[in-house]
Motif scaffolding. Structure first.
Motif: not given
Length: 225
Positions: A84-109
């Motif tokens: 879960e710690q590994l999944v959580q840290s990767l999801c933190d990276t994904k979430q960061g990309y939804t938050q800032f201008g100039g970046l698009r979210p990762f299109g992957v599940s």
């Protein structure tokens, strides 16, 4: 989300003695050389694997990130990183990309399958927003509504790995876009314990063909011809 909805279905099932992942390989053109490496299944660490649906170039970046994080943890603490710690840290990276201008979210599940000494076998699903959750059975990609409703009906809490393989192939055969289920259209991976060690195993096309015949999901080669 649109890219994920058009990707081949991937299904994960948590059983009492392992986790089973299956993915549909979309054959876009008969002229395309079939890939020798796996297309939907990836090993992140000795105890964690994942199935992917969506934009593959995005997935490759995240898988590489997850592998580095898992190795850093092992180097620092001399033990495998909790799933879960590994999944959580990767999801933190994904979430960061939804938050800032100039970046698009990762299109992957992702569907993550793993084992650790804290919680045993685990199955997690994550989407581009960075949300993740633990599941007993889950589907990502195309036709997931149909797959989820079949899993709801047929999943049992004390399911064995062999029964999970049968269920996952049955669900995929009903939800795939193509009419017939053959070994070159799917990938099957399992995470299980073998003599006390976590093992990740991807089924070969030959063993997949045998499984499909034994479960009555396809005809033997001689009859089919």
């Amino acid at each position: 989300m649109e890219a994920i909805g058009n990707a081949g279905t991937a299904i994960g099932i948590l059983s009492k003695d392992g986790v089973v992942l299956v993915g549909e390989k979309k054959v876009t053109s008969k002229l395309l050389q079939t890939s020798t490496s796996t297309e939907k299944m990836y090993k992140i660490d000795d105890h964690v694997a994942c199935a992917v649906a969506g934009i593959m170039s995005d997935a490759n970046i995240l898988i590489k990130t997850a592998r580095v994080q898992a190795q850093r943890y092992t180097y620092a603490y001399q033990e495998p990183m909790p799933v879960e710690q590994l999944v959580q840290s990767l999801c933190d990276t994904k979430q960061g990309y939804t938050q800032f201008g100039g970046l698009r979210p990762f299109g992957v599940s992702f569907l993550f399958a793993g084992w650790d000494k804290n919680y045993g076998f685990q199955l997690y699903m994550s989407d581009p927003s960075g949300n993740y959750g633990g599941w007993k059975a889950a589907a990502i990609g195309a036709n997931i509504q149909a797959a989820q409703s079949m899993l709801k009906q047929d999943y049992k809490d004390d399911i064995t790995r062999e029964e999970a393989v049968q269920l996952v192939l049955k669900v995929l055969s009903k939800t795939m876009d193509s009419t017939s289920l053959t070994s070159d259209k799917l990938e099957l991976a399992e995470v299980f314990l073998s003599s006390g060690k976590v093992k990740y195993q991807v089924s070969s096309p030959e063993s997949l063909s045998k499984l499909l015949v034994s479960f009555g999901l396809t005809q033997p080669a001689a009859e089919a011809s």
